[in-house]
Design an enzyme around this catalytic site. Structure first.
Site, PDB file in Angstrom:
ATOM      1  N   LYS A  54       0.780  -1.167   0.079  1.00 24.34           N
ATOM      2  CA  LYS A  54      -0.238   0.282   0.800  1.00 24.34           C
ATOM      3  C   LYS A  54       0.701   1.394  -0.153  1.00 24.34           C
ATOM      4  CE  LYS A  54      -3.658  -2.455   2.109  1.00 24.34           C
ATOM      5  NZ  LYS A  54      -4.175  -2.349   3.026  1.00 24.34           N
ATOM      6  N   GLN A  98      -4.475  -2.338   9.796  1.00 26.71           N
ATOM      7  CA  GLN A  98      -4.804  -3.678   9.343  1.00 26.71           C
ATOM      8  C   GLN A  98      -4.864  -4.770   9.581  1.00 26.71           C
ATOM      9  OE1 GLN A  98      -3.595  -3.984   6.209  1.00 26.71           O
ATOM     10  NE2 GLN A  98      -4.014  -5.737   6.251  1.00 26.71           N
ATOM     11  N   ASP A 121     -10.742   1.670   4.114  1.00 23.85           N
ATOM     12  CA  ASP A 121     -12.064   0.232   4.254  1.00 23.85           C
ATOM     13  C   ASP A 121     -12.827   0.157   3.677  1.00 23.85           C
ATOM     14  OD1 ASP A 121      -9.440  -1.215   3.271  1.00 23.85           O
ATOM     15  OD2 ASP A 121      -8.840  -1.228   5.986  1.00 23.85           O
TER      16      ASP A 121
END
Ligand code: GUN
Length: 295
Positions: A54, A98, A121
């Protein structure tokens, strides 16, 4: 039958170019570059790789990225403090936590603490709810990437029967909602299958588009696929192999070699959905910096 191998990397590269142009034009106008932050707790190898990818992708399009690396021993309270800090930080447009988190941390509690306007997200219940209702929302990166890949590969979804295997909050459940919505590049009839589904093969054989998101190596075999179907492989697994330079190779939820002989279109692993997931996060970060979803 000729097969279309859907090149997710090429499509993702095309989208990256579009993002890079937008970012450059923001900078030309003396606006701040978009800024994505990531929090990673612990040393999970796959998570480290994802976050590194990312960061690299951000760099390639001019998006600023920062990573908060916290030890596995971080308490829930300490993690919440970092989340609250990022909620306040005016320089950060969007951020991700994450997953998975260590067992002693309540994942839902952390996701709920994220400011929905920065939730690139799309995991906060507010964004999940907005998505469900067809309101502007950050879409979770993998289903967003699948939608974009189908659209740009000109694979018709309207009136098609889509069968999804796997009902995770991150992929299976949201992609089922997104494809069944009354909207452009959707309008599909969707069947969501999972571990308690009976006669799975009878159902998958009806799929015009089969989406494999179960997290099991080679789960979808050729006998489960209707001739001419489109097969989307969301799985990504490291299989140990001492013969390989890295000591492993990557493979998906689909028995690619055999299924490719039957399908009309298929996504490979690697180079299919993976790059689309990362680029979708960049798209969400751009939307966040332009305050498109939450003004
Ligand atoms: N773990 C596996 N996939 C994802 C993802 O898309 N976002 C986050 N935050 N964690 C993940």
């Amino acid at each position: 039958m000729s097969i279309q191998i859907i090149d997710g990397k090429a499509i993702a590269d095309e989208i990256k170019k579009e993002i890079a142009i937008e970012v450059a034009s923001m900078i030309d106008k003396d606006e701040k570059a978009p800024h994505l932050a990531a929090i990673i707790v612990g040393e999970d190898a796959a998570s480290q790789t994802y976050v590194a990818s990312k960061e690299k992708a951000c760099k390639s399009v001019g998006i600023t990225s920062s990573v908060y690396k916290l030890p596995a021993s971080t308490s829930e309270k300490e993690l919440l403090d970092v989340v609250h800090f990022l909620n306040q930080d005016l320089d950060v447009d969007g951020y991700i936590v994450q997953l998975p988190l260590p067992d002693h941390i309540d994942e839902q509690k952390i996701l709920l603490a994220i400011n929905p306007a920065k939730d690139v997200d799309g995991f906060h219940p507010e964004n999940a709810g907005r998505m469900m209702l067809g309101l502007p929302a950050y879409l979770p990166a993998t289903p967003f990437g699948i939608m974009e890949l189908l659209k740009r590969s000109k694979i018709e979804t309207a009136a098609k029967h889509v069968v999804v295997i796997g009902r995770s909050n991150i992929v299976g459940t949201p992609i089922s909602v997104m494809l069944s919505r009354k909207a452009q590049n959707a309008n599909a009839t969707v069947t969501l299958c999972h571990s308690r589904t009976k006669n799975l093969k009878d159902i998958t054989l009806q799929a015009d588009i089969l989406i494999a998101a179960i997290g099991k190596v080679g789960f979808v075999t050729a006998d489960m696929v209707k001739p001419g179907a489109t097969v989307i492989d969301v799985g990504i697994h490291r299989v140990e192999d001492v013969g390989k330079e890295k000591g492993y190779y990557l493979t998906g939820d689909v028995d690619y070699e055999e299924v490719a002989k039957k399908a009309s279109a298929i996504t490979p692993v690697p180079g299919g959905i993976g790059p689309m997931t990362i680029v979708s996060l960049l798209q969400n970060t751009l939307l966040a910096s332009k305050r498109v979803i939450y003004s």
